[in-house]
Design a protein around this motif. Structure first.
Motif, PDB file in Angstrom:
ATOM      1  N   ARG A 162       1.310   6.834  -8.214  1.00 29.82           N
ATOM      2  CA  ARG A 162       0.001   6.199  -8.015  1.00 29.82           C
ATOM      3  C   ARG A 162      -0.210   5.828  -6.545  1.00 29.82           C
ATOM      4  O   ARG A 162      -0.180   4.649  -6.178  1.00 29.82           O
ATOM      5  CB  ARG A 162      -0.128   4.956  -8.892  1.00 29.82           C
ATOM      6  CG  ARG A 162      -0.068   5.232 -10.385  1.00 29.82           C
ATOM      7  CD  ARG A 162      -0.250   3.964 -11.204  1.00 29.82           C
ATOM      8  NE  ARG A 162      -1.563   3.376 -11.010  1.00 29.82           N
ATOM      9  CZ  ARG A 162      -1.965   2.236 -11.575  1.00 29.82           C
ATOM     10  NH1 ARG A 162      -1.130   1.561 -12.354  1.00 29.82           N
ATOM     11  NH2 ARG A 162      -3.183   1.772 -11.366  1.00 29.82           N
ATOM     12  N   PRO A 163      -0.446   6.817  -5.690  1.00 32.71           N
ATOM     13  CA  PRO A 163      -0.699   6.490  -4.276  1.00 32.71           C
ATOM     14  C   PRO A 163      -2.071   5.847  -4.098  1.00 32.71           C
ATOM     15  O   PRO A 163      -3.034   6.208  -4.774  1.00 32.71           O
ATOM     16  CB  PRO A 163      -0.632   7.857  -3.587  1.00 32.71           C
ATOM     17  CG  PRO A 163      -1.048   8.821  -4.653  1.00 32.71           C
ATOM     18  CD  PRO A 163      -0.497   8.258  -5.942  1.00 32.71           C
ATOM     19  N   ASP A 164      -2.147   4.896  -3.181  1.00 28.38           N
ATOM     20  CA  ASP A 164      -3.434   4.285  -2.861  1.00 28.38           C
ATOM     21  C   ASP A 164      -4.260   5.201  -1.967  1.00 28.38           C
ATOM     22  O   ASP A 164      -5.491   5.151  -1.978  1.00 28.38           O
ATOM     23  CB  ASP A 164      -3.209   2.948  -2.152  1.00 28.38           C
ATOM     24  CG  ASP A 164      -2.481   1.950  -3.037  1.00 28.38           C
ATOM     25  OD1 ASP A 164      -3.033   1.599  -4.094  1.00 28.38           O
ATOM     26  OD2 ASP A 164      -1.356   1.548  -2.680  1.00 28.38           O
ATOM     27  N   LEU A 165      -3.565   6.036  -1.188  1.00 24.27           N
ATOM     28  CA  LEU A 165      -4.238   6.992  -0.312  1.00 24.27           C
ATOM     29  C   LEU A 165      -3.451   8.295  -0.328  1.00 24.27           C
ATOM     30  O   LEU A 165      -2.233   8.288  -0.141  1.00 24.27           O
ATOM     31  CB  LEU A 165      -4.308   6.457   1.128  1.00 24.27           C
ATOM     32  CG  LEU A 165      -5.022   7.366   2.132  1.00 24.27           C
ATOM     33  CD1 LEU A 165      -6.527   7.348   1.893  1.00 24.27           C
ATOM     34  CD2 LEU A 165      -4.712   6.942   3.567  1.00 24.27           C
ATOM     35  N   LEU A 166      -4.139   9.393  -0.561  1.00 26.89           N
ATOM     36  CA  LEU A 166      -3.515  10.720  -0.581  1.00 26.89           C
ATOM     37  C   LEU A 166      -4.112  11.567   0.537  1.00 26.89           C
ATOM     38  O   LEU A 166      -5.329  11.722   0.627  1.00 26.89           O
ATOM     39  CB  LEU A 166      -3.744  11.403  -1.928  1.00 26.89           C
ATOM     40  CG  LEU A 166      -3.349  12.888  -2.026  1.00 26.89           C
ATOM     41  CD1 LEU A 166      -1.851  13.061  -1.778  1.00 26.89           C
ATOM     42  CD2 LEU A 166      -3.723  13.445  -3.396  1.00 26.89           C
ATOM     43  N   ILE A 167      -3.227  12.083   1.390  1.00 28.17           N
ATOM     44  CA  ILE A 167      -3.648  12.932   2.499  1.00 28.17           C
ATOM     45  C   ILE A 167      -2.998  14.300   2.332  1.00 28.17           C
ATOM     46  O   ILE A 167      -1.773  14.404   2.241  1.00 28.17           O
ATOM     47  CB  ILE A 167      -3.222  12.344   3.863  1.00 28.17           C
ATOM     48  CG1 ILE A 167      -3.841  10.958   4.075  1.00 28.17           C
ATOM     49  CG2 ILE A 167      -3.606  13.287   4.996  1.00 28.17           C
ATOM     50  CD1 ILE A 167      -3.296  10.243   5.302  1.00 28.17           C
ATOM     51  N   THR A 189       0.848  -1.185   0.000  1.00 27.86           N
ATOM     52  CA  THR A 189       0.000   0.000   0.000  1.00 27.86           C
ATOM     53  C   THR A 189       0.883   1.234   0.000  1.00 27.86           C
ATOM     54  O   THR A 189       1.855   1.306   0.762  1.00 27.86           O
ATOM     55  CB  THR A 189      -0.923   0.034   1.230  1.00 27.86           C
ATOM     56  OG1 THR A 189      -1.666  -1.186   1.302  1.00 27.86           O
ATOM     57  CG2 THR A 189      -1.890   1.204   1.149  1.00 27.86           C
ATOM     58  N   VAL A 190       0.555   2.209  -0.837  1.00 26.03           N
ATOM     59  CA  VAL A 190       1.320   3.454  -0.915  1.00 26.03           C
ATOM     60  C   VAL A 190       0.495   4.586  -0.321  1.00 26.03           C
ATOM     61  O   VAL A 190      -0.609   4.866  -0.783  1.00 26.03           O
ATOM     62  CB  VAL A 190       1.716   3.797  -2.363  1.00 26.03           C
ATOM     63  CG1 VAL A 190       2.464   5.131  -2.403  1.00 26.03           C
ATOM     64  CG2 VAL A 190       2.576   2.692  -2.960  1.00 26.03           C
ATOM     65  N   PHE A 191       1.034   5.201   0.721  1.00 25.66           N
ATOM     66  CA  PHE A 191       0.405   6.358   1.348  1.00 25.66           C
ATOM     67  C   PHE A 191       1.194   7.599   0.952  1.00 25.66           C
ATOM     68  O   PHE A 191       2.421   7.601   1.028  1.00 25.66           O
ATOM     69  CB  PHE A 191       0.421   6.229   2.873  1.00 25.66           C
ATOM     70  CG  PHE A 191      -0.236   4.989   3.409  1.00 25.66           C
ATOM     71  CD1 PHE A 191      -1.605   4.941   3.625  1.00 25.66           C
ATOM     72  CD2 PHE A 191       0.518   3.869   3.714  1.00 25.66           C
ATOM     73  CE1 PHE A 191      -2.210   3.803   4.141  1.00 25.66           C
ATOM     74  CE2 PHE A 191      -0.066   2.724   4.228  1.00 25.66           C
ATOM     75  CZ  PHE A 191      -1.441   2.686   4.435  1.00 25.66           C
ATOM     76  N   GLN A 192       0.517   8.651   0.541  1.00 26.72           N
ATOM     77  CA  GLN A 192       1.186   9.922   0.266  1.00 26.72           C
ATOM     78  C   GLN A 192       0.611  10.992   1.175  1.00 26.72           C
ATOM     79  O   GLN A 192      -0.604  11.103   1.332  1.00 26.72           O
ATOM     80  CB  GLN A 192       1.019  10.358  -1.191  1.00 26.72           C
ATOM     81  CG  GLN A 192       1.726  11.685  -1.501  1.00 26.72           C
ATOM     82  CD  GLN A 192       1.602  12.084  -2.957  1.00 26.72           C
ATOM     83  OE1 GLN A 192       1.871  11.281  -3.850  1.00 26.72           O
ATOM     84  NE2 GLN A 192       1.205  13.319  -3.205  1.00 26.72           N
ATOM     85  N   VAL A 193       1.505  11.764   1.772  1.00 26.20           N
ATOM     86  CA  VAL A 193       1.100  12.867   2.634  1.00 26.20           C
ATOM     87  C   VAL A 193       1.578  14.163   1.999  1.00 26.20           C
ATOM     88  O   VAL A 193       2.772  14.331   1.738  1.00 26.20           O
ATOM     89  CB  VAL A 193       1.693  12.729   4.051  1.00 26.20           C
ATOM     90  CG1 VAL A 193       1.329  13.937   4.905  1.00 26.20           C
ATOM     91  CG2 VAL A 193       1.182  11.451   4.716  1.00 26.20           C
ATOM     92  N   GLY A 194       0.642  15.064   1.724  1.00 26.05           N
ATOM     93  CA  GLY A 194       0.988  16.337   1.113  1.00 26.05           C
ATOM     94  C   GLY A 194       0.944  16.276  -0.396  1.00 26.05           C
ATOM     95  O   GLY A 194       0.879  15.211  -1.008  1.00 26.05           O
ATOM     96  N   GLY A 195       0.977  17.441  -0.986  1.00 28.61           N
ATOM     97  CA  GLY A 195       0.992  17.552  -2.444  1.00 28.61           C
ATOM     98  C   GLY A 195       1.701  18.834  -2.832  1.00 28.61           C
ATOM     99  O   GLY A 195       1.946  19.704  -1.994  1.00 28.61           O
ATOM    100  N   GLY A 196       2.071  18.943  -4.084  1.00 24.05           N
ATOM    101  CA  GLY A 196       2.764  20.147  -4.534  1.00 24.05           C
ATOM    102  C   GLY A 196       4.212  20.149  -4.102  1.00 24.05           C
ATOM    103  O   GLY A 196       4.875  19.113  -4.134  1.00 24.05           O
ATOM    104  N   PRO A 197       4.724  21.292  -3.625  1.00 26.69           N
ATOM    105  CA  PRO A 197       6.157  21.386  -3.320  1.00 26.69           C
ATOM    106  C   PRO A 197       6.587  20.570  -2.103  1.00 26.69           C
ATOM    107  O   PRO A 197       7.748  20.190  -1.992  1.00 26.69           O
ATOM    108  CB  PRO A 197       6.365  22.891  -3.084  1.00 26.69           C
ATOM    109  CG  PRO A 197       5.021  23.396  -2.663  1.00 26.69           C
ATOM    110  CD  PRO A 197       4.029  22.581  -3.446  1.00 26.69           C
ATOM    111  N   VAL A 198       5.681  20.319  -1.161  1.00 28.63           N
ATOM    112  CA  VAL A 198       6.024  19.530   0.032  1.00 28.63           C
ATOM    113  C   VAL A 198       5.161  18.276   0.062  1.00 28.63           C
ATOM    114  O   VAL A 198       3.965  18.337   0.332  1.00 28.63           O
ATOM    115  CB  VAL A 198       5.824  20.343   1.320  1.00 28.63           C
ATOM    116  CG1 VAL A 198       6.142  19.483   2.541  1.00 28.63           C
ATOM    117  CG2 VAL A 198       6.696  21.595   1.322  1.00 28.63           C
TER     118      VAL A 198
END
Length: 230
Positions: free
Chosen positions: A167-172, A138-147
């Motif tokens: 391709r994150p499974d969950l984006l926070i 499972t791929v979790f991503q925290v944040g978007g853009g520059p950070v």
């Protein structure tokens, strides 16, 4: 390293402090644990570090066998990466991160947050306990853009990286509420509804994230905060 900058003790803690206790040394190791970086990358990722000090720290870490230089594939530049000895500092950095985060509630004025910091936070917060059932990734991503940073979890193993994942499974995407969520002060439902929070992905994955990643507050800090609320 000059004798005046050492503790002069035949002690492992002293030897480590001689090198890693120098200003910015731990930050360089923290960022290189995420990925190799060029000098210019480190200079950009460590706001406030003087150019000459960064050069000095890298030379010292290289002389100590913690860092080494390598050619960047397809380019004429070089980048710095950790040696096996340097990567052995990962549990040390994670332990320091957990200890320091115990009294961190929100960024102080003037404090910066970088992608490498978020990636390091994810690795530090990972509980390392596999969920029951078949092993999945499972791929979790925290944040978007520059950070932004991501964590790829497979069973009890974790790999982290800075920047956005394809391709994150969950984006926070969240602000200060993220710290309270990691501390367990907010349930997944409360966190998803908090101001400034956007969650993209299945609800069960947010619940999984809350079980796998935890950075609790220091007990003494909790008592102080509870006293103020009474």
């Amino acid at each position: 390293m000059s004798a005046s900058r050492t503790y002069g003790q035949f002690c492992g803690v002293s030897r480590a402090a001689d090198l890693l206790g120098q200003r910015w040394a731990l930050h360089i190791v923290r960022d290189l644990l995420i990925a190799p970086a060029r000098f210019s990358d480190l200079l950009r990722a460590l706001p406030g570090v003087p150019t000459n000090m960064l050069s000095t720290r890298l030379r010292e870490l290289e002389a100590a066998g913690v860092v080494e230089r390598q050619a960047v594939p397809g380019q004429r530049s070089v980048q710095y990466r950790l040696t096996a000895r340097g990567r052995g500092l990962e549990p040390v950095i994670d332990a320091l991160g957990r200890w320091g985060a115990g009294r961190m509630v929100a960024p102080e004025p003037g404090e910066t947050v970088t992608s490498a910091i978020v990636a390091s936070m994810l690795r530090t917060a990972f509980a390392g306990r596999a969920e029951p059932g078949p092993t999945t990734t499972t791929v979790f991503q925290v944040g978007g853009g520059p950070v932004a940073a991501w964590a790829e979890v497979t069973g009890e193993d974790i790999v982290v990286g800075d920047g956005e994942h394809t391709r994150p499974d969950l984006l926070i995407v969240a602000g200060p509420a993220m710290r309270a969520f990691l501390a367990g002060e907010l349930t997944p439902t409360e966190f998803a509804a908090a101001p400034g929070v956007t969650v993209t992905g299945p609800v069960p994955l947010l619940e999984l994230f809350s079980r796998l990643f935890r950075l609790p507050f220091d007990l003494a800090l909790e008592e102080q905060r509870n006293e103020k609320q009474r």
